[in-house]
Design a protein around this motif. Structure first.
Motif, PDB file in Angstrom:
ATOM      1  N   HIS A 184       5.004-100.954 -23.893  1.00 16.28           N
ATOM      2  CA  HIS A 184       5.770-101.930 -24.667  1.00 16.28           C
ATOM      3  C   HIS A 184       7.084-101.303 -25.124  1.00 16.28           C
ATOM      4  CE1 HIS A 184       6.784-103.508 -28.823  1.00 16.28           C
ATOM      5  NE2 HIS A 184       7.208-104.410 -27.994  1.00 16.28           N
ATOM      6  N   THR A 185       8.179-102.001 -24.875  1.00 14.58           N
ATOM      7  CA  THR A 185       9.476-101.579 -25.366  1.00 14.58           C
ATOM      8  C   THR A 185      10.377-102.785 -25.467  1.00 14.58           C
ATOM      9  OG1 THR A 185      11.438-100.219 -24.910  1.00 14.58           O
ATOM     10  CG2 THR A 185      10.211-101.051 -23.010  1.00 14.58           C
ATOM     11  N   VAL A 186      11.341-102.722 -26.384  1.00 16.97           N
ATOM     12  CA  VAL A 186      12.320-103.803 -26.476  1.00 16.97           C
ATOM     13  C   VAL A 186      13.460-103.592 -25.495  1.00 16.97           C
ATOM     14  CG1 VAL A 186      11.781-104.319 -28.876  1.00 16.97           C
ATOM     15  CG2 VAL A 186      13.534-102.616 -28.356  1.00 16.97           C
ATOM     16  N   ALA A 187      13.523-102.414 -24.870  1.00 18.81           N
ATOM     17  CA  ALA A 187      14.573-102.140 -23.889  1.00 18.81           C
ATOM     18  C   ALA A 187      14.230-102.797 -22.553  1.00 18.81           C
ATOM     19  CB  ALA A 187      14.726-100.626 -23.697  1.00 18.81           C
ATOM     20  N   VAL A 188      15.275-103.112 -21.782  1.00 18.19           N
ATOM     21  CA  VAL A 188      15.081-103.618 -20.425  1.00 18.19           C
ATOM     22  C   VAL A 188      14.983-102.405 -19.510  1.00 18.19           C
ATOM     23  CG1 VAL A 188      16.059-104.984 -18.552  1.00 18.19           C
ATOM     24  CG2 VAL A 188      16.332-105.743 -20.925  1.00 18.19           C
ATOM     25  N   LEU A 189      13.775-102.107 -19.060  1.00 21.60           N
ATOM     26  CA  LEU A 189      13.534-100.898 -18.284  1.00 21.60           C
ATOM     27  C   LEU A 189      13.928-101.086 -16.826  1.00 21.60           C
ATOM     28  CD1 LEU A 189      10.045 -99.853 -19.701  1.00 21.60           C
ATOM     29  CD2 LEU A 189      12.303 -99.080 -20.438  1.00 21.60           C
ATOM     30  N   ASP A 190      14.247 -99.983 -16.181  1.00 23.24           N
ATOM     31  CA  ASP A 190      14.504 -99.955 -14.750  1.00 23.24           C
ATOM     32  C   ASP A 190      13.156 -99.773 -14.054  1.00 23.24           C
ATOM     33  OD1 ASP A 190      14.980 -98.878 -12.081  1.00 23.24           O
ATOM     34  OD2 ASP A 190      17.073 -98.631 -12.682  1.00 23.24           O
ATOM     35  N   LEU A 191      12.679-100.809 -13.381  1.00 21.38           N
ATOM     36  CA  LEU A 191      11.330-100.758 -12.821  1.00 21.38           C
ATOM     37  C   LEU A 191      11.174 -99.626 -11.814  1.00 21.38           C
ATOM     38  CD1 LEU A 191      10.419-104.531 -12.285  1.00 21.38           C
ATOM     39  CD2 LEU A 191      10.351-103.145 -14.360  1.00 21.38           C
ATOM     40  N   ALA A 192      12.166 -99.440 -10.951  1.00 21.82           N
ATOM     41  CA  ALA A 192      12.059 -98.402  -9.933  1.00 21.82           C
ATOM     42  C   ALA A 192      12.082 -97.017 -10.566  1.00 21.82           C
ATOM     43  CB  ALA A 192      13.186 -98.554  -8.920  1.00 21.82           C
ATOM     44  N   ARG A 193      13.016 -96.792 -11.452  1.00 20.80           N
ATOM     45  CA  ARG A 193      13.155 -95.465 -12.070  1.00 20.80           C
ATOM     46  C   ARG A 193      11.964 -95.107 -12.936  1.00 20.80           C
ATOM     47  NH1 ARG A 193      17.501 -95.686 -16.303  1.00 20.80           N
ATOM     48  NH2 ARG A 193      15.713 -96.513 -17.457  1.00 20.80           N
ATOM     49  N   ASP A 194      11.428 -96.106 -13.667  1.00 13.08           N
ATOM     50  CA  ASP A 194      10.365 -95.835 -14.623  1.00 13.08           C
ATOM     51  C   ASP A 194       8.968 -96.037 -14.052  1.00 13.08           C
ATOM     52  OD1 ASP A 194      12.063 -95.165 -16.854  1.00 13.08           O
ATOM     53  OD2 ASP A 194      12.593 -97.281 -16.952  1.00 13.08           O
ATOM     54  N   GLY A 195       8.875 -96.332 -12.752  1.00 14.21           N
ATOM     55  CA  GLY A 195       7.572 -96.438 -12.104  1.00 14.21           C
ATOM     56  C   GLY A 195       6.718 -97.581 -12.609  1.00 14.21           C
ATOM     57  N   ILE A 196       7.349 -98.731 -12.856  1.00 12.38           N
ATOM     58  CA  ILE A 196       6.649 -99.897 -13.405  1.00 12.38           C
ATOM     59  C   ILE A 196       6.474-100.938 -12.307  1.00 12.38           C
ATOM     60  CG2 ILE A 196       6.846-101.815 -15.042  1.00 12.38           C
ATOM     61  CD1 ILE A 196       8.320 -99.835 -16.881  1.00 12.38           C
ATOM     62  N   ASP A 197       5.253-101.443 -12.162  1.00 13.05           N
ATOM     63  CA  ASP A 197       4.950-102.426 -11.122  1.00 13.05           C
ATOM     64  C   ASP A 197       5.391-103.830 -11.511  1.00 13.05           C
ATOM     65  OD1 ASP A 197       3.386-100.818  -9.103  1.00 13.05           O
ATOM     66  OD2 ASP A 197       2.247-100.391 -10.906  1.00 13.05           O
ATOM     67  N   VAL A 198       5.130-104.200 -12.774  1.00 11.09           N
ATOM     68  CA  VAL A 198       5.398-105.563 -13.246  1.00 11.09           C
ATOM     69  C   VAL A 198       5.969-105.496 -14.654  1.00 11.09           C
ATOM     70  CG1 VAL A 198       4.361-107.773 -13.920  1.00 11.09           C
ATOM     71  CG2 VAL A 198       3.556-106.600 -11.873  1.00 11.09           C
ATOM     72  N   ALA A 199       6.949-106.341 -14.934  1.00  8.11           N
ATOM     73  CA  ALA A 199       7.433-106.526 -16.295  1.00  8.11           C
ATOM     74  C   ALA A 199       7.257-107.984 -16.675  1.00  8.11           C
ATOM     75  CB  ALA A 199       8.899-106.123 -16.416  1.00  8.11           C
ATOM     76  N   LEU A 200       6.764-108.235 -17.883  1.00  3.14           N
ATOM     77  CA  LEU A 200       6.744-109.577 -18.457  1.00  3.14           C
ATOM     78  C   LEU A 200       7.836-109.607 -19.512  1.00  3.14           C
ATOM     79  CD1 LEU A 200       2.892-110.144 -18.837  1.00  3.14           C
ATOM     80  CD2 LEU A 200       4.383-110.767 -16.932  1.00  3.14           C
ATOM     81  N   ARG A 201       8.957-110.211 -19.154  1.00  2.00           N
ATOM     82  CA  ARG A 201      10.147-110.162 -20.003  1.00  2.00           C
ATOM     83  C   ARG A 201      10.425-111.505 -20.647  1.00  2.00           C
ATOM     84  NH1 ARG A 201      14.442-106.976 -16.058  1.00  2.00           N
ATOM     85  NH2 ARG A 201      13.432-104.920 -16.127  1.00  2.00           N
ATOM     86  N   TRP A 202      11.074-111.422 -21.797  1.00  2.00           N
ATOM     87  CA  TRP A 202      11.574-112.618 -22.463  1.00  2.00           C
ATOM     88  C   TRP A 202      13.093-112.635 -22.344  1.00  2.00           C
ATOM     89  CZ3 TRP A 202      14.970-113.739 -26.396  1.00  2.00           C
ATOM     90  CH2 TRP A 202      14.955-115.066 -26.847  1.00  2.00           C
ATOM     91  N   GLY A 203      13.648-113.799 -22.088  1.00  2.00           N
ATOM     92  CA  GLY A 203      15.090-113.915 -22.002  1.00  2.00           C
ATOM     93  C   GLY A 203      15.491-115.113 -21.164  1.00  2.00           C
ATOM     94  N   ARG A 204      16.630-114.988 -20.495  1.00  2.00           N
ATOM     95  CA  ARG A 204      17.153-116.083 -19.685  1.00  2.00           C
ATOM     96  C   ARG A 204      17.123-115.775 -18.196  1.00  2.00           C
ATOM     97  NH1 ARG A 204      22.292-117.370 -23.624  1.00  2.00           N
ATOM     98  NH2 ARG A 204      21.483-119.285 -24.562  1.00  2.00           N
ATOM     99  N   GLY A 205      16.510-114.662 -17.824  1.00  2.00           N
ATOM    100  CA  GLY A 205      16.492-114.294 -16.415  1.00  2.00           C
ATOM    101  C   GLY A 205      17.837-113.715 -15.998  1.00  2.00           C
ATOM    102  N   GLY A 206      18.036-113.657 -14.672  1.00  2.58           N
ATOM    103  CA  GLY A 206      19.302-113.153 -14.156  1.00  2.58           C
ATOM    104  C   GLY A 206      19.458-111.645 -14.194  1.00  2.58           C
ATOM    105  N   TRP A 207      18.358-110.887 -14.315  1.00  2.00           N
ATOM    106  CA  TRP A 207      18.456-109.433 -14.342  1.00  2.00           C
ATOM    107  C   TRP A 207      18.773-108.914 -12.940  1.00  2.00           C
ATOM    108  CZ3 TRP A 207      14.140-111.898 -16.646  1.00  2.00           C
ATOM    109  CH2 TRP A 207      14.180-111.932 -18.046  1.00  2.00           C
ATOM    110  N   PRO A 208      19.593-107.893 -12.833  1.00  2.00           N
ATOM    111  CA  PRO A 208      19.965-107.385 -11.507  1.00  2.00           C
ATOM    112  C   PRO A 208      18.852-106.578 -10.849  1.00  2.00           C
ATOM    113  CG  PRO A 208      20.968-106.029 -13.219  1.00  2.00           C
ATOM    114  CD  PRO A 208      20.298-107.186 -13.924  1.00  2.00           C
TER     115      PRO A 208
END
Length: 211
Positions: free
Chosen positions: A33-57
């Protein structure tokens, strides 16, 4: 397998993980859990459940639940709020996105400059604890506050919610949703949301879309 979950869906998801474990005993879920928008590839994360408006690069995002923002406060403070104009006379509580209160005030026909005042929190749970303690009025999604509203700890003083594309999203690296383990988890989340919608719960499953 690492999962990065936003505060609203983290609280919703945790009681349901036992069902996922029973369906898929070969898969282990580790939640970060973090309030930061993590880099999935760099941080080795398979799935993120994010809140916002989408449009993340550099990711694929499927809208799970539309999650408009609504003001909430302790019952005693809510009794002083007859109209949105009364927000000028109380403290506003903010998360790290200062735009949300300004947008809500504009939607309600009030001066967005009111949003300049108030305490800012980098943790949603702390924000809601402050609201329950009567320290001010916060903006939150129904998924975050449903239990506290039902228990009488929080009140929704106005029937006005800020839509504008806010929601919870299922986020993966491009093409990763085709992997069996990720596809299984996405299917499970969608089925749980559909179950909530059928029972009239706080979450309403959205039509999938990508961003």
């Amino acid at each position: 397998d690492w999962l990065d979950a936003s505060p609203g869906l983290r609280g919703w998801l945790a009681p349901r993980l036992g069902r996922f474990a029973a369906l898929h005993p070969d898969l282990d879920v580790m939640i970060r859990h973090t309030v930061a928008v993590l880099d999935l590839a760099r941080d080795g994360i398979d799935v993120a459940l994010r809140w916002g408006r989408g449009g993340w690069p550099r990711v694929e995002a499927t809208l799970l639940v539309a999650a408009p923002l609504t003001p909430v406060s302790a019952p005693a403070l809510a009794a002083r709020l007859a109209t949105p104009a009364d927000l000028a006379h109380v403290a506003l509580l903010h998360d790290e996105n200062p735009v949300e209160w300004r947008e809500w005030l504009l939607m309600a026909g009030e001066d967005p400059a009111i949003a300049r005042r108030g305490t800012t929190f980098d943790d949603t749970n702390a924000l809601l604890q402050a609201a329950m303690a009567g320290q001010g009025v916060a903006l939150a999604t129904r998924a975050m506050i449903s239990g506290d509203v039902a228990a009488g700890r929080l009140v929704v003083p106005f029937d006005l919610s800020l839509e504008q594309g806010y929601g919870y999203w299922f986020v993966t690296l491009p093409g990763a949703v085709k992997l069996p383990k990720i596809a299984a988890f996405r299917r499970f989340v969608m089925e749980e949301l559909a179950r909530d919608a059928a029972l009239g719960g706080p979450a309403t499953a959205a039509t999938p879309s990508s961003a």
